[in-house]
Design an enzyme around this catalytic site. Structure first.
Site, PDB file in Angstrom:
ATOM      1  N   ALA A 294       9.769  -0.183   5.023  1.00 22.19           N
ATOM      2  CA  ALA A 294       9.842   0.785   3.931  1.00 22.19           C
ATOM      3  C   ALA A 294       8.596   1.656   3.823  1.00 22.19           C
ATOM      4  O   ALA A 294       8.479   2.459   2.902  1.00 22.19           O
ATOM      5  CB  ALA A 294      10.068   0.048   2.605  1.00 22.19           C
ATOM      6  N   GLY A 295       7.627   1.476   4.717  1.00 19.78           N
ATOM      7  CA  GLY A 295       6.400   2.295   4.665  1.00 19.78           C
ATOM      8  C   GLY A 295       5.379   1.794   3.674  1.00 19.78           C
ATOM      9  O   GLY A 295       4.415   2.489   3.353  1.00 19.78           O
ATOM     10  N   LEU A 296       5.560   0.546   3.201  1.00 24.02           N
ATOM     11  CA  LEU A 296       4.662  -0.006   2.176  1.00 24.02           C
ATOM     12  C   LEU A 296       3.715  -1.072   2.748  1.00 24.02           C
ATOM     13  O   LEU A 296       2.925  -1.662   2.000  1.00 24.02           O
ATOM     14  CB  LEU A 296       5.484  -0.601   1.023  1.00 24.02           C
ATOM     15  CG  LEU A 296       6.328   0.420   0.256  1.00 24.02           C
ATOM     16  CD1 LEU A 296       7.285  -0.281  -0.710  1.00 24.02           C
ATOM     17  CD2 LEU A 296       5.429   1.395  -0.514  1.00 24.02           C
TER      18      LEU A 296
ATOM     19  N   LYS B  78       0.851  -1.204   0.000  1.00 24.10           N
ATOM     20  CA  LYS B  78       0.000   0.000   0.000  1.00 24.10           C
ATOM     21  C   LYS B  78       0.879   1.243   0.000  1.00 24.10           C
ATOM     22  O   LYS B  78       2.065   1.186   0.365  1.00 24.10           O
ATOM     23  CB  LYS B  78      -0.933   0.038   1.209  1.00 24.10           C
ATOM     24  CG  LYS B  78      -0.259   0.023   2.590  1.00 24.10           C
ATOM     25  CD  LYS B  78       0.176   1.383   3.108  1.00 24.10           C
ATOM     26  CE  LYS B  78       0.906   1.282   4.455  1.00 24.10           C
ATOM     27  NZ  LYS B  78       1.750   2.422   4.785  1.00 24.10           N
TER      28      LYS B  78
ATOM     29  N   ASP C 114      -2.137  -1.655  10.728  1.00 21.34           N
ATOM     30  CA  ASP C 114      -2.436  -1.622   9.289  1.00 21.34           C
ATOM     31  C   ASP C 114      -3.032  -2.935   8.786  1.00 21.34           C
ATOM     32  O   ASP C 114      -3.445  -3.027   7.632  1.00 21.34           O
ATOM     33  CB  ASP C 114      -1.149  -1.369   8.480  1.00 21.34           C
ATOM     34  CG  ASP C 114      -0.646   0.058   8.628  1.00 21.34           C
ATOM     35  OD1 ASP C 114      -1.359   0.880   9.229  1.00 21.34           O
ATOM     36  OD2 ASP C 114       0.459   0.331   8.127  1.00 21.34           O
TER      37      ASP C 114
ATOM     38  N   GLY D  37       4.706  -6.310   5.614  1.00 25.41           N
ATOM     39  CA  GLY D  37       4.529  -7.259   6.719  1.00 25.41           C
ATOM     40  C   GLY D  37       3.074  -7.336   7.151  1.00 25.41           C
ATOM     41  O   GLY D  37       2.552  -8.421   7.428  1.00 25.41           O
ATOM     42  N   SER D  38       2.388  -6.179   7.198  1.00 19.62           N
ATOM     43  CA  SER D  38       0.975  -6.149   7.594  1.00 19.62           C
ATOM     44  C   SER D  38       0.120  -6.871   6.559  1.00 19.62           C
ATOM     45  O   SER D  38      -0.832  -7.578   6.899  1.00 19.62           O
ATOM     46  CB  SER D  38       0.488  -4.706   7.714  1.00 19.62           C
ATOM     47  OG  SER D  38       1.249  -4.011   8.665  1.00 19.62           O
ATOM     48  N   SER D  39       0.458  -6.668   5.286  1.00 17.98           N
ATOM     49  CA  SER D  39      -0.268  -7.336   4.210  1.00 17.98           C
ATOM     50  C   SER D  39      -0.106  -8.851   4.317  1.00 17.98           C
ATOM     51  O   SER D  39      -1.084  -9.608   4.246  1.00 17.98           O
ATOM     52  CB  SER D  39       0.269  -6.834   2.861  1.00 17.98           C
ATOM     53  OG  SER D  39      -0.268  -7.579   1.802  1.00 17.98           O
TER      54      SER D  39
HETATM   55  O1  C5P Z   1       0.474  -1.364  14.999  1.00 18.67           O
HETATM   56  P1  C5P Z   1       1.876  -1.637  14.645  1.00 18.67           P
HETATM   57  O2  C5P Z   1       2.412  -2.860  15.339  1.00 18.67           O
HETATM   58  O3  C5P Z   1       2.140  -1.673  13.186  1.00 18.67           O
HETATM   59  O4  C5P Z   1       2.707  -0.414  15.189  1.00 18.67           O
HETATM   60  C1  C5P Z   1       4.100  -0.446  15.333  1.00 18.67           C
HETATM   61  C2  C5P Z   1       4.557   0.707  16.201  1.00 18.67           C
HETATM   62  O5  C5P Z   1       4.368   1.944  15.493  1.00 18.67           O
HETATM   63  C3  C5P Z   1       3.775   0.873  17.484  1.00 18.67           C
HETATM   64  O6  C5P Z   1       4.318   0.081  18.512  1.00 18.67           O
HETATM   65  C4  C5P Z   1       3.943   2.349  17.764  1.00 18.67           C
HETATM   66  O7  C5P Z   1       5.211   2.619  18.305  1.00 18.67           O
HETATM   67  C5  C5P Z   1       3.922   2.963  16.378  1.00 18.67           C
HETATM   68  N1  C5P Z   1       2.569   3.389  15.970  1.00 18.67           N
HETATM   69  C6  C5P Z   1       2.016   4.516  16.572  1.00 18.67           C
HETATM   70  N2  C5P Z   1       0.760   4.924  16.203  1.00 18.67           N
HETATM   71  C7  C5P Z   1       0.070   4.256  15.258  1.00 18.67           C
HETATM   72  C8  C5P Z   1       0.618   3.127  14.622  1.00 18.67           C
HETATM   73  C9  C5P Z   1       1.882   2.726  15.011  1.00 18.67           C
HETATM   74  O8  C5P Z   1       2.642   5.148  17.433  1.00 18.67           O
HETATM   75  N3  C5P Z   1      -1.139   4.690  14.895  1.00 18.67           N
END
Ligand code: C5P
Length: 284
Positions: free
Chosen positions: A91-93, A8, A130, A96-98
């Site tokens: 990389a902001g894409l 994404k 994500d 891993g979430s996908s």
């Molecule tokens: O939800 P996810 O595991 O992808 O988030 C990774 C890290 O990114 C979180 O532990 C947090 O430090 C940061 N994050 C955040 N606010 C969000 C999404 C992610 O601070 N809305």
């Protein structure tokens, strides 16, 4: 079962506030694109033989997803999953979430839908902010910490060029680097979403509230954006970076820009957005 696992980009991303649970409230527009990893999932049990192939490997987040799925769906044996990576990592894409989301969808498909759609979305949001978006992809306005799909948006008819400087950026590090002065109201993302909904995207409203923080942590981003802006005025950092993208209305212009950025040494990809899916659409 073999399935595509798309990446994404974020067409808009505003950080509204820091929360007590260490996350941040966001308003963001996510758009799935045709750059894909490949995920293999098979149900557990003696009948299934799980083959490891050289280019496939297990990943931490997909294992976490399968554990969370096993707990919620109470399946007797945990399914297996492995991933062939093409999407750059950290990389902001959302690669891993996908992967995690599509492993959840595939596991649920293989179990004969032990969980309902909303139960699966709950498991997805436990795995990562994500992850729920990738259960159906497409283009959507999201809120909360990213896990709440607020509004489906039409897929813009454009070409997208991605460029990455070859530096991995940790999402928590980028959020930690944020200054309170970089929090915004979400108004810009709402207007951009409304323009997309009306079929007349206002690309001048592309905005990423994480961009300044990412550039402070990874200065090469700035130079790469300058190189992208030679080809299109519509450029932005995706997610927490370091991948940036440019929007193009004409395929040839996107491909010419890709050639130029690849020559300058950047990882590049040019292609199209991807429509909403169900797991069967992504089967290989
Ligand atoms: O939800 P996810 O595991 O992808 O988030 C990774 C890290 O990114 C979180 O532990 C947090 O430090 C940061 N994050 C955040 N606010 C969000 C999404 C992610 O601070 N809305």
């Amino acid at each position: 079962m073999r399935i595509k696992s798309p990446a994404k980009i974020n067409l808009g991303l505003e950080v509204l506030r820091r929360r007590k649970d260490a996350f941040h409230d966001l308003s963001s527009i996510m758009l799935a694109i045709e750059l894909c990893d490949e995920v293999r999932v098979c149900s557990g049990g003696h009948a299934e033989i799980f083959e490891q192939h050289d280019e496939f490997s297990r990943s931490g987040l997909t294992e976490q997803a399968l554990n969370a799925y096993g707990r919620s769906a109470r399946v007797k044996t945990k399914p297996n999953a492995s991933v062939k990576k093409l999407i750059p990592i950290a990389a902001g894409l959302g690669g891993g979430s996908s992967n995690a989301a599509l492993v959840l969808s595939a596991a649920n498909h293989l179990s004969g839908h032990a969980l309902s759609d909303s139960e699966l979305a709950d498991v997805a949001s436990l795995v990562g902010s994500d992850v729920p978006f990738f259960l159906s992809g497409g283009c959507a306005l999201v809120g909360g910490r990213g896990e709440i799909r607020k509004r489906d948006l039409p897929i813009p008819n454009v070409w997208i060029l991605l460029a990455n400087p070859g530096v991995e950026l940790s999402t928590p590090d980028v959020f930690r680097e944020l200054d309170n002065s970089e929090f915004t109201s979400g108004a810009r993302t709402s207007v951009l979403a409304a323009s997309l909904a009306a079929g007349q995207p206002q690309w001048n409203l592309l905005h990423n509230g994480l961009q300044a923080a990412s550039e402070r942590l990874c200065p090469p981003i700035r130079e790469m954006l300058v190189a992208l802006r030679v080809h299109t005025p519509w450029t932005l950092l995706s997610g927490s970076g370091a991948t940036c993208f440019g929007i193009f209305e004409i395929e040839e212009a996107a491909l010419a820009a890709e050639k130029d950025l690849a020559k300058a040494g950047y990882w590049t990809w040019a292609g199209r957005p991807m429509d909403r899916w169900t797991i069967t659409d992504l089967r290989i």
